[in-house]
Design a protein around this motif. Structure first.
Motif, PDB file in Angstrom:
ATOM      1  N   UNK A  56       0.824  -1.215   0.000  1.00 51.01           N
ATOM      2  CA  UNK A  56       0.000   0.000   0.000  1.00 51.01           C
ATOM      3  C   UNK A  56       0.852   1.257   0.000  1.00 51.01           C
ATOM      4  N   UNK A  57       1.907   1.269   0.813  1.00 48.84           N
ATOM      5  CA  UNK A  57       2.761   2.453   0.897  1.00 48.84           C
ATOM      6  C   UNK A  57       3.482   2.719  -0.421  1.00 48.84           C
ATOM      7  N   UNK A  58       4.034   1.669  -1.029  1.00 53.05           N
ATOM      8  CA  UNK A  58       4.768   1.844  -2.290  1.00 53.05           C
ATOM      9  C   UNK A  58       3.851   2.373  -3.393  1.00 53.05           C
ATOM     10  N   UNK A  59       2.651   1.796  -3.487  1.00 60.73           N
ATOM     11  CA  UNK A  59       1.706   2.213  -4.531  1.00 60.73           C
ATOM     12  C   UNK A  59       1.266   3.660  -4.318  1.00 60.73           C
ATOM     13  N   UNK A  60       0.930   4.010  -3.081  1.00 62.31           N
ATOM     14  CA  UNK A  60       0.446   5.364  -2.804  1.00 62.31           C
ATOM     15  C   UNK A  60       1.563   6.402  -2.975  1.00 62.31           C
ATOM     16  N   UNK A  61       2.787   6.054  -2.596  1.00 65.52           N
ATOM     17  CA  UNK A  61       3.908   6.991  -2.773  1.00 65.52           C
ATOM     18  C   UNK A  61       4.167   7.231  -4.255  1.00 65.52           C
ATOM     19  N   UNK A  62       4.104   6.153  -5.059  1.00 62.52           N
ATOM     20  CA  UNK A  62       4.317   6.327  -6.502  1.00 62.52           C
ATOM     21  C   UNK A  62       3.184   7.134  -7.114  1.00 62.52           C
ATOM     22  N   UNK A  63       1.957   6.911  -6.629  1.00 65.13           N
ATOM     23  CA  UNK A  63       0.818   7.689  -7.108  1.00 65.13           C
ATOM     24  C   UNK A  63       0.995   9.164  -6.771  1.00 65.13           C
ATOM     25  N   UNK A  64       1.465   9.458  -5.551  1.00 70.35           N
ATOM     26  CA  UNK A  64       1.680  10.851  -5.145  1.00 70.35           C
ATOM     27  C   UNK A  64       2.714  11.511  -6.045  1.00 70.35           C
ATOM     28  N   UNK A  65       3.785  10.802  -6.360  1.00 67.47           N
ATOM     29  CA  UNK A  65       4.809  11.357  -7.249  1.00 67.47           C
ATOM     30  C   UNK A  65       4.238  11.620  -8.644  1.00 67.47           C
ATOM     31  N   UNK A  66       3.438  10.689  -9.137  1.00 60.09           N
ATOM     32  CA  UNK A  66       2.826  10.865 -10.462  1.00 60.09           C
ATOM     33  C   UNK A  66       1.910  12.089 -10.466  1.00 60.09           C
ATOM     34  N   UNK A  67       1.112  12.233  -9.428  1.00 66.48           N
ATOM     35  CA  UNK A  67       0.198  13.371  -9.334  1.00 66.48           C
ATOM     36  C   UNK A  67       0.979  14.685  -9.323  1.00 66.48           C
ATOM     37  N   UNK A  68       2.145  14.696  -8.706  1.00 67.14           N
ATOM     38  CA  UNK A  68       2.965  15.910  -8.636  1.00 67.14           C
ATOM     39  C   UNK A  68       3.739  16.181  -9.923  1.00 67.14           C
ATOM     40  N   UNK A  69       3.596  15.317 -10.903  1.00 62.61           N
ATOM     41  CA  UNK A  69       4.249  15.559 -12.191  1.00 62.61           C
ATOM     42  C   UNK A  69       5.506  14.759 -12.430  1.00 62.61           C
ATOM     43  N   UNK A  70       5.834  13.849 -11.524  1.00 60.14           N
ATOM     44  CA  UNK A  70       6.995  12.975 -11.731  1.00 60.14           C
ATOM     45  C   UNK A  70       6.494  11.718 -12.444  1.00 60.14           C
ATOM     46  N   UNK A  71       6.285  11.862 -13.750  1.00 54.85           N
ATOM     47  CA  UNK A  71       5.688  10.778 -14.526  1.00 54.85           C
ATOM     48  C   UNK A  71       6.644   9.607 -14.706  1.00 54.85           C
ATOM     49  N   UNK A  72       7.926   9.885 -14.697  1.00 48.19           N
ATOM     50  CA  UNK A  72       8.925   8.819 -14.760  1.00 48.19           C
ATOM     51  C   UNK A  72      10.004   9.112 -13.719  1.00 48.19           C
ATOM     52  N   UNK A  73      10.597   8.051 -13.202  1.00 45.59           N
ATOM     53  CA  UNK A  73      11.673   8.182 -12.214  1.00 45.59           C
ATOM     54  C   UNK A  73      12.954   7.697 -12.885  1.00 45.59           C
ATOM     55  N   UNK A  74      13.809   8.638 -13.245  1.00 44.50           N
ATOM     56  CA  UNK A  74      15.033   8.316 -13.986  1.00 44.50           C
ATOM     57  C   UNK A  74      16.079   7.766 -13.018  1.00 44.50           C
ATOM     58  N   UNK A  75      16.174   6.447 -12.953  1.00 45.57           N
ATOM     59  CA  UNK A  75      17.090   5.769 -12.037  1.00 45.57           C
ATOM     60  C   UNK A  75      18.164   5.043 -12.824  1.00 45.57           C
ATOM     61  N   UNK A  76      19.414   5.326 -12.493  1.00 40.23           N
ATOM     62  CA  UNK A  76      20.530   4.734 -13.239  1.00 40.23           C
ATOM     63  C   UNK A  76      21.524   4.109 -12.271  1.00 40.23           C
ATOM     64  N   UNK A  77      21.912   2.870 -12.539  1.00 39.02           N
ATOM     65  CA  UNK A  77      22.984   2.238 -11.780  1.00 39.02           C
ATOM     66  C   UNK A  77      24.303   2.629 -12.429  1.00 39.02           C
ATOM     67  N   UNK A  78      25.205   3.180 -11.628  1.00 40.39           N
ATOM     68  CA  UNK A  78      26.408   3.822 -12.170  1.00 40.39           C
ATOM     69  C   UNK A  78      27.674   3.222 -11.582  1.00 40.39           C
TER      70      UNK A  78
END
Length: 346
Positions: free
Chosen positions: A84-106
């Motif tokens: 529930x927490x993971x889904x709702x946190x991702x939903x909150x980010x999407x609502x705020x305009x973070x449509x994609x999370x650019x994550x790179x292993x470096x």
């Protein structure tokens, strides 16, 4: 600004506390006109809708959290809360305009290829592991919840012991002055937190060694968390992350001012961006390599120095001599001048 020059780092010339502003070119001509139209006409309407949805999301989190104690089986309870927490946190980010999370292993080693994506590495983050990252915004917290649903801690600036923070406390922490000292009854060795998280499958433990948010243009002084042997848990793997927020008109970085006003401005944006670099796990410092745990004949690793070196390289930010306590003084001065609410804390 000259009145805040006291908090400009002498070695780098960087002011790490004031909110970032757009480049002058973005404030003039057609770009400036479009930005003003967005900020005063379209943006507030969009923000109002988004804030309403965020309010519903927060209410859902509260409701789901209220159900958690009713689940008797510990494994089911933890899986339910994580989901529930993971889904709702991702939903909150999407609502705020973070449509994609650019994550790179470096990889920091020259000549090595960057690992393909961070998903496979994220699966290797286990309960009781340590996630160590720079701290730029409350968006960092939402990202980490969406990815790992971790345990957040706050560091005592004197003893280097820590206390656990709830999700809502972690989200609000960037708007509050960092406590100079934690209540003795609440501060515990980091090792106690990681062992508890491992035993009860609470998730990884997040440590922000700066202990306060910067504006994303430099790193604050990192606290020597692992100087205390009680904070070292050789069963914990370290995972280093670096947050960066590219922006054109409004920065998602949050270091000072009204958090609600910042959230409103963030929601006025059509979209927002975050770039997260994850250090390849093979290159991360190992707690087992410290002087406390290394084998006889092996060269011990200074964990604090290793974290400082790796995080500086990973983030590509310069390290300043400004600390969380300097930011505490800055906030007191800032809010006194702006006549905003500020209450000193011990």
């Amino acid at each position: 600004m000259e009145k805040y020059s006291k908090w400009r780092d002498a070695g780098t010339g960087i002011q790490p506390f004031l909110q970032p502003v757009p480049a002058r070119a973005e404030q003039e001509g057609l770009s400036g006109l479009l930005n003003r139209a967005k900020s005063y006409i379209v943006g507030p309407i969009v923000a109002a809708v988004r804030l309403a949805v965020l309010g519903v999301t927060a209410a859902l989190d509260t409701a789901f959290n209220a159900v958690t104690p009713l689940l008797i089986v510990p494994s089911v309870r933890r899986a339910y809360q994580r989901c529930t927490r993971c889904v709702l946190a991702r939903l909150a980010l999407f609502v705020m305009g973070f449509y994609s999370l650019d994550t790179k292993t470096t990889s920091l080693q020259k000549g090595r290829r960057t690992a393909a994506g961070a998903t496979s590495k994220a699966k290797g983050v286990c309960s009781g592991d340590l996630i160590i990252a720079n701290h730029v915004s409350y968006i960092d917290v939402l990202y980490l919840v969406a990815k790992y649903n971790p345990v957040f801690v706050e560091i005592d600036n004197a003893t280097m012991h820590v206390r656990k923070l709830s999700l809502w406390s972690a989200l609000r922490a960037p708007s509050q002055p960092t406590p100079a000292l934690l209540p003795a009854a609440e501060a515990r060795p980091l090792k106690d937190i990681t062992q508890e998280a491992r035993l009860k499958a609470f998730g990884p433990v997040v440590v922000f060694p700066e202990n306060a948010t910067s504006n994303g243009r430099a790193l604050l002084q990192l606290l020597p968390v692992f100087e205390e042997v009680e904070n070292q848990d050789d069963k914990s793997e370290m995972h280093l992350l670096a947050f960066r927020y590219p922006f054109r008109f409004f920065s998602p970085a949050y270091s000072v001012g009204s958090q609600m006003a910042h959230l409103f401005g963030l929601c006025c944006q059509v979209y927002n961006s975050v770039v997260v670099k994850v250090l390849e796990q093979a290159e991360a410092p190992k707690v087992a390599s410290s002087a406390m745990f290394c084998e006889a004949g092996e060269e011990p690793v200074d964990l604090d120095e290793a974290v400082k070196e790796k995080l500086t390289q990973l983030s590509r930010l310069r390290l300043t001599k400004q600390s969380a306590m300097d930011k505490r003084d800055f906030l007191a001065f800032y809010y006194k001048r702006t006549k905003s609410g500020y209450r000193d804390q011990i």
